[in-house]
Design a protein around this motif. Sequence first.
Motif, PDB file in Angstrom:
ATOM      1  N   HIS A  90       0.844  -1.195   0.000  1.00 40.88           N
ATOM      2  CA  HIS A  90       0.000   0.000   0.000  1.00 40.88           C
ATOM      3  C   HIS A  90       0.876   1.240   0.000  1.00 40.88           C
ATOM      4  CE1 HIS A  90       0.403   0.670   4.493  1.00 40.88           C
ATOM      5  NE2 HIS A  90       0.713  -0.608   4.423  1.00 40.88           N
ATOM      6  N   TYR A  91       0.273   2.345  -0.412  1.00 41.91           N
ATOM      7  CA  TYR A  91       1.020   3.581  -0.675  1.00 41.91           C
ATOM      8  C   TYR A  91       0.463   4.734   0.141  1.00 41.91           C
ATOM      9  CZ  TYR A  91       2.820   7.528  -3.511  1.00 41.91           C
ATOM     10  OH  TYR A  91       3.426   8.689  -3.949  1.00 41.91           O
ATOM     11  N   ASN A  92       1.366   5.499   0.783  1.00 40.77           N
ATOM     12  CA  ASN A  92       0.960   6.726   1.457  1.00 40.77           C
ATOM     13  C   ASN A  92       2.088   7.759   1.380  1.00 40.77           C
ATOM     14  OD1 ASN A  92       2.844   5.963   3.410  1.00 40.77           O
ATOM     15  ND2 ASN A  92       1.306   5.397   4.933  1.00 40.77           N
ATOM     16  N   ILE A  96       5.852   3.332  -0.527  1.00 47.92           N
ATOM     17  CA  ILE A  96       5.272   1.995  -0.575  1.00 47.92           C
ATOM     18  C   ILE A  96       5.579   1.230   0.712  1.00 47.92           C
ATOM     19  CG2 ILE A  96       5.391  -0.261  -1.719  1.00 47.92           C
ATOM     20  CD1 ILE A  96       3.839   1.754  -3.319  1.00 47.92           C
ATOM     21  N   HIS A  97       4.563   0.541   1.223  1.00 45.34           N
ATOM     22  CA  HIS A  97       4.723  -0.317   2.390  1.00 45.34           C
ATOM     23  C   HIS A  97       4.384  -1.751   2.000  1.00 45.34           C
ATOM     24  CE1 HIS A  97       4.876   3.097   5.301  1.00 45.34           C
ATOM     25  NE2 HIS A  97       4.168   3.692   4.342  1.00 45.34           N
ATOM     26  N   ARG A  98       5.036  -2.677   2.660  1.00 47.41           N
ATOM     27  CA  ARG A  98       4.742  -4.109   2.478  1.00 47.41           C
ATOM     28  C   ARG A  98       4.391  -4.648   3.857  1.00 47.41           C
ATOM     29  NH1 ARG A  98       8.590  -2.020  -0.481  1.00 47.41           N
ATOM     30  NH2 ARG A  98       8.840  -2.541  -2.697  1.00 47.41           N
ATOM     31  N   ALA A  99       3.097  -4.743   4.127  1.00 47.79           N
ATOM     32  CA  ALA A  99       2.615  -5.027   5.478  1.00 47.79           C
ATOM     33  C   ALA A  99       2.231  -6.485   5.664  1.00 47.79           C
ATOM     34  CB  ALA A  99       1.425  -4.138   5.800  1.00 47.79           C
ATOM     35  N   ALA A 100       2.752  -7.076   6.735  1.00 45.69           N
ATOM     36  CA  ALA A 100       2.382  -8.445   7.100  1.00 45.69           C
ATOM     37  C   ALA A 100       1.345  -8.452   8.219  1.00 45.69           C
ATOM     38  CB  ALA A 100       3.614  -9.234   7.529  1.00 45.69           C
ATOM     39  N   VAL A 101       1.062  -7.280   8.790  1.00 45.36           N
ATOM     40  CA  VAL A 101       0.031  -7.133   9.816  1.00 45.36           C
ATOM     41  C   VAL A 101      -0.708  -5.824   9.567  1.00 45.36           C
ATOM     42  CG1 VAL A 101       1.306  -8.437  11.565  1.00 45.36           C
ATOM     43  CG2 VAL A 101       1.638  -5.967  11.389  1.00 45.36           C
ATOM     44  N   GLY A 102      -1.860  -5.690  10.204  1.00 44.32           N
ATOM     45  CA  GLY A 102      -2.607  -4.448  10.118  1.00 44.32           C
ATOM     46  C   GLY A 102      -3.830  -4.475   9.228  1.00 44.32           C
ATOM     47  N   ALA A 135       6.958   6.563  -9.696  1.00 47.55           N
ATOM     48  CA  ALA A 135       5.654   7.192  -9.447  1.00 47.55           C
ATOM     49  C   ALA A 135       5.220   7.053  -7.997  1.00 47.55           C
ATOM     50  CB  ALA A 135       4.590   6.589 -10.363  1.00 47.55           C
ATOM     51  N   TRP A 136       5.786   6.066  -7.308  1.00 46.87           N
ATOM     52  CA  TRP A 136       5.331   5.776  -5.947  1.00 46.87           C
ATOM     53  C   TRP A 136       6.348   6.162  -4.886  1.00 46.87           C
ATOM     54  CZ3 TRP A 136       0.879   5.729  -7.644  1.00 46.87           C
ATOM     55  CH2 TRP A 136       0.553   5.066  -8.827  1.00 46.87           C
ATOM     56  N   LEU A 137       7.229   7.081  -5.229  1.00 48.85           N
ATOM     57  CA  LEU A 137       8.149   7.636  -4.239  1.00 48.85           C
ATOM     58  C   LEU A 137       7.361   8.539  -3.275  1.00 48.85           C
ATOM     59  CD1 LEU A 137      11.184   8.512  -6.536  1.00 48.85           C
ATOM     60  CD2 LEU A 137      11.039   6.641  -4.866  1.00 48.85           C
ATOM     61  N   PRO A 138       7.849   8.694  -2.050  1.00 49.29           N
ATOM     62  CA  PRO A 138       7.109   9.473  -1.051  1.00 49.29           C
ATOM     63  C   PRO A 138       6.739  10.881  -1.493  1.00 49.29           C
ATOM     64  CG  PRO A 138       8.870   8.248   0.005  1.00 49.29           C
ATOM     65  CD  PRO A 138       9.057   8.065  -1.476  1.00 49.29           C
ATOM     66  N   HIS A 139       7.663  11.583  -2.160  1.00 47.79           N
ATOM     67  CA  HIS A 139       7.388  12.976  -2.504  1.00 47.79           C
ATOM     68  C   HIS A 139       6.342  13.124  -3.599  1.00 47.79           C
ATOM     69  CE1 HIS A 139      10.355  12.016  -5.671  1.00 47.79           C
ATOM     70  NE2 HIS A 139       9.758  12.981  -6.358  1.00 47.79           N
ATOM     71  N   ARG A 140       6.011  12.018  -4.260  1.00 47.90           N
ATOM     72  CA  ARG A 140       4.977  12.073  -5.308  1.00 47.90           C
ATOM     73  C   ARG A 140       3.555  11.995  -4.717  1.00 47.90           C
ATOM     74  NH1 ARG A 140       6.873  10.615 -10.486  1.00 47.90           N
ATOM     75  NH2 ARG A 140       8.931  11.573 -10.725  1.00 47.90           N
ATOM     76  N   TYR A 141       3.477  11.596  -3.475  1.00 45.53           N
ATOM     77  CA  TYR A 141       2.157  11.403  -2.862  1.00 45.53           C
ATOM     78  C   TYR A 141       1.393  12.721  -2.773  1.00 45.53           C
ATOM     79  CZ  TYR A 141      -1.448  10.128   0.525  1.00 45.53           C
ATOM     80  OH  TYR A 141      -2.648   9.913   1.161  1.00 45.53           O
TER      81      TYR A 141
END
Length: 212
Positions: A90-92, A96-102, A135-141
């Motif tokens: 998921h992206y914020n 990009i994050h790769r989450a195994a919980v939540g 496109a999914w770098l933090p500063h593009r958010y």
Amino acid sequence: MADGGILRVQHCGAAIFCRRAPERCPACGRALPRAGLLAAPRRLPSPFRHGHRQPRAFLLRPTAGAFLGEYDGKSDLHVGISNSNGVVYHYNEEGIHRAAVGWEQCISIPLVQPDMFGLLQQWDELLEKFSVGEAWLPHRYEEHDHNCYTYALAFINSILTAQGKREMSKSEFTEKFVIPQTKKASKYITLHRALTANDFYIVPLPDEEKQC
């Protein structure tokens, strides 16, 4: 807050929702019949899934809290895409994050059919390769125009394009796949909250359904 399950019993021309099947109808006080399909308690299927057990899916959850907790129906939602092992990409604003919980309680929309053998095998590689794009770098958010939904839909459209299929707009994808699921979720949340405060929630049925 955990989901204790919701039962539906039909009696007195009403649908009676509860956590445990009553021996007597809370509307009229009569003993409920032990036989008969209409009066038999039925468990409502929960619209929520454990996202880390939903491979290759579009997942939707509240940005904060849980659907069956403090979610008020108006707060922001967050979306992600799961890989074959239930890791949610998921992206914020942090990238990009790769989450195994939540993502233990979310709405899940499967994206790959069991007969799509090639895509099943390539899914993780395609998702990872797509996610490391600039496109999914933090500063593009950007909260409204380049967000988690943008990311998820862009990945879905990259898959459709590779298959020679037409891309989908945000409104089209939302109307076709998301809204039907969120409507079910909204009804379930209403029942869940009502049964948190009371033992029963009674809804009169239309005349054509009043059969007992």
